[in-house]
Design a protein around this motif. Structure first.
Motif, PDB file in Angstrom:
ATOM      1  N   ARG A 145      -4.225  -9.552  -2.153  1.00  0.00           N
ATOM      2  CA  ARG A 145      -4.124  -8.841  -3.424  1.00  0.00           C
ATOM      3  C   ARG A 145      -3.749  -7.365  -3.211  1.00  0.00           C
ATOM      4  NH1 ARG A 145      -3.735 -11.096  -8.264  1.00  0.00           N
ATOM      5  NH2 ARG A 145      -5.007  -9.445  -9.183  1.00  0.00           N
ATOM      6  N   LEU A 146      -4.298  -6.739  -2.185  1.00  0.00           N
ATOM      7  CA  LEU A 146      -3.975  -5.340  -1.925  1.00  0.00           C
ATOM      8  C   LEU A 146      -2.526  -5.179  -1.471  1.00  0.00           C
ATOM      9  CD1 LEU A 146      -7.211  -4.037  -0.156  1.00  0.00           C
ATOM     10  CD2 LEU A 146      -6.470  -3.626  -2.497  1.00  0.00           C
ATOM     11  N   VAL A 147      -2.034  -6.124  -0.684  1.00  0.00           N
ATOM     12  CA  VAL A 147      -0.638  -6.061  -0.260  1.00  0.00           C
ATOM     13  C   VAL A 147       0.286  -6.258  -1.452  1.00  0.00           C
ATOM     14  CG1 VAL A 147       1.124  -7.194   1.144  1.00  0.00           C
ATOM     15  CG2 VAL A 147      -1.137  -6.748   2.100  1.00  0.00           C
ATOM     16  N   GLU A 148      -0.072  -7.147  -2.372  1.00  0.00           N
ATOM     17  CA  GLU A 148       0.722  -7.306  -3.589  1.00  0.00           C
ATOM     18  C   GLU A 148       0.729  -6.020  -4.410  1.00  0.00           C
ATOM     19  OE1 GLU A 148      -0.864 -10.566  -5.728  1.00  0.00           O
ATOM     20  OE2 GLU A 148      -0.149 -12.099  -4.326  1.00  0.00           O
ATOM     21  N   LEU A 149      -0.391  -5.335  -4.451  1.00  0.00           N
ATOM     22  CA  LEU A 149      -0.488  -4.096  -5.221  1.00  0.00           C
ATOM     23  C   LEU A 149       0.338  -2.979  -4.595  1.00  0.00           C
ATOM     24  CD1 LEU A 149      -1.889  -2.406  -7.489  1.00  0.00           C
ATOM     25  CD2 LEU A 149      -3.710  -1.958  -5.843  1.00  0.00           C
ATOM     26  N   GLN A 150       0.308  -2.887  -3.267  1.00  0.00           N
ATOM     27  CA  GLN A 150       0.963  -1.788  -2.555  1.00  0.00           C
ATOM     28  C   GLN A 150       2.204  -2.257  -1.800  1.00  0.00           C
ATOM     29  OE1 GLN A 150      -0.727   0.603  -4.270  1.00  0.00           O
ATOM     30  NE2 GLN A 150      -0.644   1.826  -2.404  1.00  0.00           N
ATOM     31  N   GLU A 151       2.853  -3.310  -2.285  1.00  0.00           N
ATOM     32  CA  GLU A 151       3.995  -3.858  -1.550  1.00  0.00           C
ATOM     33  C   GLU A 151       5.122  -2.840  -1.416  1.00  0.00           C
ATOM     34  OE1 GLU A 151       6.966  -7.755  -1.640  1.00  0.00           O
ATOM     35  OE2 GLU A 151       5.276  -7.592  -3.052  1.00  0.00           O
ATOM     36  N   GLU A 152       5.386  -2.082  -2.459  1.00  0.00           N
ATOM     37  CA  GLU A 152       6.460  -1.088  -2.401  1.00  0.00           C
ATOM     38  C   GLU A 152       6.166  -0.020  -1.360  1.00  0.00           C
ATOM     39  OE1 GLU A 152       8.813   2.012  -5.394  1.00  0.00           O
ATOM     40  OE2 GLU A 152       7.271   0.647  -6.172  1.00  0.00           O
ATOM     41  N   VAL A 153       4.921   0.440  -1.299  1.00  0.00           N
ATOM     42  CA  VAL A 153       4.542   1.458  -0.316  1.00  0.00           C
ATOM     43  C   VAL A 153       4.666   0.901   1.100  1.00  0.00           C
ATOM     44  CG1 VAL A 153       2.661   2.934   0.481  1.00  0.00           C
ATOM     45  CG2 VAL A 153       3.013   2.581  -1.968  1.00  0.00           C
ATOM     46  N   ILE A 154       4.235  -0.338   1.287  1.00  0.00           N
ATOM     47  CA  ILE A 154       4.289  -0.950   2.619  1.00  0.00           C
ATOM     48  C   ILE A 154       5.732  -1.153   3.059  1.00  0.00           C
ATOM     49  CG2 ILE A 154       3.649  -2.993   3.948  1.00  0.00           C
ATOM     50  CD1 ILE A 154       1.228  -3.294   2.076  1.00  0.00           C
ATOM     51  N   LEU A 155       6.602  -1.599   2.141  1.00  0.00           N
ATOM     52  CA  LEU A 155       8.008  -1.798   2.481  1.00  0.00           C
ATOM     53  C   LEU A 155       8.675  -0.469   2.830  1.00  0.00           C
ATOM     54  CD1 LEU A 155       9.096  -4.463  -0.170  1.00  0.00           C
ATOM     55  CD2 LEU A 155       8.601  -4.819   2.254  1.00  0.00           C
ATOM     56  N   GLN A 156       8.324   0.593   2.126  1.00  0.00           N
ATOM     57  CA  GLN A 156       8.877   1.905   2.460  1.00  0.00           C
ATOM     58  C   GLN A 156       8.421   2.356   3.849  1.00  0.00           C
ATOM     59  OE1 GLN A 156       7.754   4.581  -0.685  1.00  0.00           O
ATOM     60  NE2 GLN A 156       9.186   3.712  -2.161  1.00  0.00           N
ATOM     61  N   HIS A 157       7.166   2.085   4.171  1.00  0.00           N
ATOM     62  CA  HIS A 157       6.652   2.453   5.489  1.00  0.00           C
ATOM     63  C   HIS A 157       7.358   1.657   6.579  1.00  0.00           C
ATOM     64  CE1 HIS A 157       3.811   2.420   8.895  1.00  0.00           C
ATOM     65  NE2 HIS A 157       3.536   3.652   8.506  1.00  0.00           N
ATOM     66  N   GLN A 158       7.596   0.364   6.337  1.00  0.00           N
ATOM     67  CA  GLN A 158       8.299  -0.440   7.329  1.00  0.00           C
ATOM     68  C   GLN A 158       9.755  -0.026   7.458  1.00  0.00           C
ATOM     69  OE1 GLN A 158       7.650  -4.530   6.200  1.00  0.00           O
ATOM     70  NE2 GLN A 158       5.576  -4.588   7.049  1.00  0.00           N
ATOM     71  N   ALA A 159      10.387   0.380   6.333  1.00  0.00           N
ATOM     72  CA  ALA A 159      11.767   0.850   6.397  1.00  0.00           C
ATOM     73  C   ALA A 159      11.865   2.137   7.214  1.00  0.00           C
ATOM     74  CB  ALA A 159      12.315   1.066   4.992  1.00  0.00           C
ATOM     75  N   ALA A 160      10.877   3.012   7.070  1.00  0.00           N
ATOM     76  CA  ALA A 160      10.884   4.244   7.857  1.00  0.00           C
ATOM     77  C   ALA A 160      10.677   3.959   9.340  1.00  0.00           C
ATOM     78  CB  ALA A 160       9.795   5.190   7.349  1.00  0.00           C
ATOM     79  N   SER A 161       9.932   2.900   9.645  1.00  0.00           N
ATOM     80  CA  SER A 161       9.704   2.515  11.038  1.00  0.00           C
ATOM     81  C   SER A 161      10.773   1.575  11.563  1.00  0.00           C
ATOM     82  CB  SER A 161       8.322   1.861  11.173  1.00  0.00           C
ATOM     83  OG  SER A 161       7.297   2.704  10.702  1.00  0.00           O
TER      84      SER A 161
END
Length: 357
Positions: A145-161
């Protein structure tokens, strides 16, 4: 009743008529058939060549003011924040529909969103005297549920990495507390071998605090850790909060913590997040802290063993047991007469104000 393409073939002969004549003929025909609203709209749209663009712009602004409809999760949040019942929600939705505001989804979608907030029913363990969910299932559902909520933030972090897969740690706090003097109903329990009593309840809960990467970047942070909204029930039992039950519950949960496994959560475009868990036993009160630190007296500090007679001796050193500091700082070490100066100062200022008056 014909299809769209049949209708197009039916009026193909009229396409040779100039647009202005066709619009005027449509206006006259609509007036003859009594379509007053359509007649007024056509007359207004043909006043000038720029009028259709203005009408379209006004329509878009009206739709923008109405806004998009609520999702099931947003409607559920509104229902919980306002303390609405199903009947209240349906009445508000019906009123908004009459006013042309179709922003509230049907209650069925709200109920579906509520079910998605719970762990799968297949993992629930329910009996007459207790209700529990395995810690692995509860934390896995919380992580998803938390990953669904913050999916955009996580994808941005992975794109930066520049990576498709990354890892994070979900830091949680847990604890348990008892509630006594509950209403004792004349409930007949089928479990005859166990002394059943519904006047006492022992609740074990888990609260997620933060989702962080190995580098320390915060992907999600619980801004209201004391809110009941984030409190995840782990175990509910009809049992009195005694020293034996406290230690047994602590041992049971710690055994589940040792057996926890990491969870891989899938996201869009093949991205994945591997979530590990870190739990701290801090949601406890003084009674539980005394029990788990083997402090027999409630007046003795459970961290260092100091007696009440030594609390006001500022020069006496307090040497805490470092193993007990992970449970939090005891409020007993605050000077008992800490606010005495504030009270005397308040009285002095009040007395001076009265004398001046």
């Amino acid at each position: 009743e014909k299809s769209r393409w049949s209708k197009r073939r039916e009026v193909m002969d009229l396409t040779a008529v100039p647009l202005k004549k066709l619009m005027l003929a449509t206006e006259i025909t609509s007036r003859k058939e009594g379509a007053k609203e359509l007649t007024a709209l056509l007359r207004h749209a043909t006043i000038s060549p720029a009028r259709p663009a203005k009408i379209l712009q006004a329509y878009k602004l009206t739709q923008a003011e109405k806004g998009r409809p609520y999702t099931g999760e947003e409607a559920l949040a509104q229902l919980l924040d306002e303390g609405l019942t199903k009947s209240n929600y349906d009445n508000i939705r019906a009123t908004n529909i009459r006013l042309g505001w179709r922003i509230n989804p049907p209650y069925g979608k709200v109920a579906e969103a509520k079910l998605r907030c719970r762990p799968p029913s297949t993992c629930l363990q329910i009996s007459e005297l207790s209700a529990a969910v395995p810690l692995q299932s509860l934390l896995e559902h919380t992580a998803v549920r938390l990953v669904e909520l913050q999916e955009e933030v996580i994808l941005q972090h992975q794109a930066a990495s520049n990576t498709l897969n990354s890892s994070a740690k979900l830091i949680c706090t847990w604890g348990f507390d008892g509630s006594s003097s509950q209403s004792n109903y004349k409930q007949i329990f089928l479990e005859k071998d166990v002394e059943a009593d519904d006047s006492n309840l022992l609740a074990t809960t888990v609260v997620p605090l933060r989702l962080v990467t190995p580098n320390g970047d915060v992907l999600w942070n619980n801004r209201t850790p004391q809110s009941v909204r984030f409190c995840r029930p782990l175990h509910l039992r009809f049992v009195k909060e005694s020293r034996e039950e406290i230690l047994a519950e602590k041992y049971s949960v710690e055994k589940e913590i040792e057996e926890l496994e990491d969870v891989s959560v899938d996201m869009d475009d093949g991205h994945k997040l591997l979530v590990s868990f870190e739990l701290h036993l801090t949601v406890i009160d003084g009674k539980v802290l005394s029990a788990i630190t083997s402090t027999m007296s409630s007046q003795r500090c459970p961290l260092c063993g100091a007696l009440p007679s030594s609390f006001n001796k500022l020069n006496s050193p307090f040497l805490p047991d470092t193993a007990n500091l992970k449970y939090g700082i005891s409020p007993l070490h605050a000077w008992i007469r800490l606010f005495e100066f504030c009270r005397s100062e308040e009285r002095r200022v009040g007395k001076e104000c009265r004398s001046r008056w």
